[in-house]
Design an enzyme around this catalytic site. Structure first.
Site, PDB file in Angstrom:
ATOM      1  N   MET A  83       0.851  -1.192   0.000  1.00 23.33           N
ATOM      2  CA  MET A  83       0.000   0.000   0.000  1.00 23.33           C
ATOM      3  C   MET A  83       0.890   1.247   0.000  1.00 23.33           C
ATOM      4  SD  MET A  83      -3.419  -0.961   2.086  1.00 23.33           S
ATOM      5  CE  MET A  83      -2.799  -0.618   3.707  1.00 23.33           C
ATOM      6  N   GLY A  84       2.160   1.075  -0.394  1.00 24.50           N
ATOM      7  CA  GLY A  84       3.048   2.225  -0.506  1.00 24.50           C
ATOM      8  C   GLY A  84       3.638   2.637   0.829  1.00 24.50           C
ATOM      9  N   HIS A 101       9.108   0.942   3.290  1.00 24.26           N
ATOM     10  CA  HIS A 101      10.200   0.941   4.260  1.00 24.26           C
ATOM     11  C   HIS A 101      11.039  -0.302   4.031  1.00 24.26           C
ATOM     12  CE1 HIS A 101       7.768  -2.009   6.346  1.00 24.26           C
ATOM     13  NE2 HIS A 101       6.772  -1.141   6.437  1.00 24.26           N
ATOM     14  N   HIS A 157       9.413  -3.685   3.278  1.00 24.33           N
ATOM     15  CA  HIS A 157       8.984  -3.929   1.896  1.00 24.33           C
ATOM     16  C   HIS A 157      10.196  -4.217   1.000  1.00 24.33           C
ATOM     17  CE1 HIS A 157       5.725  -1.026   3.249  1.00 24.33           C
ATOM     18  NE2 HIS A 157       5.009  -2.044   2.822  1.00 24.33           N
ATOM     19  N   GLY A 209       5.059 -10.195   4.422  1.00 21.52           N
ATOM     20  CA  GLY A 209       5.859 -10.156   5.646  1.00 21.52           C
ATOM     21  C   GLY A 209       5.152 -10.860   6.796  1.00 21.52           C
ATOM     22  N   MET A 254       9.145  -2.932  11.723  1.00 19.90           N
ATOM     23  CA  MET A 254       8.954  -1.837  10.759  1.00 19.90           C
ATOM     24  C   MET A 254       7.518  -1.834  10.252  1.00 19.90           C
ATOM     25  SD  MET A 254      12.388  -1.311   8.701  1.00 19.90           S
ATOM     26  CE  MET A 254      13.942  -1.228   9.559  1.00 19.90           C
ATOM     27  N   ARG A 290       2.998   2.658   9.719  1.00 19.72           N
ATOM     28  CA  ARG A 290       2.312   3.430  10.762  1.00 19.72           C
ATOM     29  C   ARG A 290       3.271   3.978  11.820  1.00 19.72           C
ATOM     30  NH1 ARG A 290      -2.119  -0.388   9.555  1.00 19.72           N
ATOM     31  NH2 ARG A 290      -3.775   0.925   8.720  1.00 19.72           N
TER      32      ARG A 290
HETATM   33  O1  PAF Z   1      -0.007  -5.640   3.766  1.00 23.34           O
HETATM   34  C1  PAF Z   1      -0.456  -4.765   3.011  1.00 23.34           C
HETATM   35  O2  PAF Z   1       0.213  -3.766   2.701  1.00 23.34           O
HETATM   36  C2  PAF Z   1      -1.854  -4.938   2.438  1.00 23.34           C
HETATM   37  O3  PAF Z   1      -2.713  -5.524   3.356  1.00 23.34           O
HETATM   38  C3  PAF Z   1      -1.880  -5.695   1.090  1.00 23.34           C
HETATM   39  C4  PAF Z   1      -1.398  -7.123   1.246  1.00 23.34           C
HETATM   40  C5  PAF Z   1      -1.018  -4.967   0.078  1.00 23.34           C
HETATM   41  C6  PAF Z   1      -3.318  -5.750   0.553  1.00 23.34           C
HETATM   42  O4  PAF Z   1      -3.828  -4.471   0.352  1.00 23.34           O
END
Ligand code: PAF
Length: 289
Positions: A27-28, A31, A34, A144, A181, A184
């Site tokens: 969801m962008g 960090h 990801h 994760g 990490m 939020r």
């Molecule tokens: O973990 C997340 O960032 C979200 O829940 C995901 C898996 C991208 C689904 O929107």
């Protein structure tokens, strides 16, 4: 790296791609957690696709959808530096066209923990991830362990709906002081940030209770482990525990019943807590691997 925002155009591009494809769904506000998934995907696949979509259906009323941090340029630069091939960032009305009414529900695994605290959350997650799987047709999809219940729900959904892919769950990436990490974490004040490592400290304290004491004493109950977490978090006045769970990893049902020992089946100790307005989750696995 190619940024793609139009799903019809993406479908054309996808038809021309061959070789193992790795997906990292996000969801962008990326960090190191990801980027660790991205690096693993790069190492194991020929093509890496990252999706960036702040999914409205997984936010409940009063949750932080509007305020969720967004910075496409920043995320784009980070992904480019990792050698990602495609960044897929579709607008909401392409993912959920007018009249949308089809949802995926993973029943039992979605019921407890975050599912109980955030009704509808996992239906939103399972639905969007199923759609992203259809859109990208990955060979491997990387998630994760920090979102432990989400990982379990997605794994089950992929199995139950015959998605021909491997769900790869990677260890939680932590700051030097143990804080998991999370996008939020940016909402924490300086004092809350200093207090936040108590969550990981509490999980570790519970894990340590299971191992040494269980060896010669016939084990400890799940409730003893929950108490260790409660007492450790209570030492930090800025942290307010919402729940603590000691659950079997395969079902996410609470592991009440016979005492637990280091030889018990795999367990997940998980919690949610608020520091000020910010709600954080974390977990630790026991008896895995
Ligand atoms: O973990 C997340 O960032 C979200 O829940 C995901 C898996 C991208 C689904 O929107």
């Amino acid at each position: 790296m190619e940024l793609m925002t139009n799903l019809d155009r993406w479908r054309e591009v996808r038809r021309g791609l061959s070789g193992p494809l790795g997906l990292v769904a996000t969801m962008g506000w990326l960090h190191e957690g990801h980027l660790t998934l991205v690096r693993r995907a790069k190492a194991e696949n020929r093509v890496v696709v990252v999706t960036l979509f702040v999914n409205p259906t997984q936010f409940g009323p009063g949750e932080d959808l509007a305020a969720y941090p967004r910075d496409l340029d920043r995320d784009r630069r980070l992904l480019e530096a990792e050698g990602v091939d495609f960044l897929l960032a579709p607008p909401v009305d392409q993912v959920y066209p007018p009249g949308f009414q089809t949802y995926v529900t993973v029943t039992a695994l979605s019921r407890n923990l975050e599912g109980a605290a955030r009704p509808g959350h996992f239906q939103g997650v399972a639905t969007v991830v199923a759609k992203l799987f259809h859109l990208t047709r990955p060979d491997r999809a990387y998630f994760g362990q920090k979102d432990g219940q989400q990982a379990a729900v997605i794994r089950r959904m992929a199995l139950d709906l015959d998605f021909p892919l491997e769900v790869v769950v990677c260890p939680t990436v932590r700051e030097a002081d143990g804080l998991a990490m999370s996008s939020r974490n940016m909402y924490l004040s300086v004092a809350e940030r200093q207090a936040a490592p108590v969550l990981h400290k509490a999980l570790r304290a519970a894990a340590h209770t299971l191992f040494p004491s269980a060896a010669g004493s016939g084990g400890v109950t799940a409730e003893t482990l929950r108490d260790v977490v409660r007492q450790t978090v209570a030492e930090q006045p800025l942290a307010r525990l919402e729940y603590v769970s000691v659950a079997w990893l395969d079902s996410l049902e609470e592991a009440d019943g016979p005492a637990l020992t280091p030889d018990s089946p795999p367990l997940m100790i998980s919690l949610a807590a608020r520091l000020g307005q910010t709600r954080l989750i974390d977990n630790i696995l026991l008896g895995v691997g």
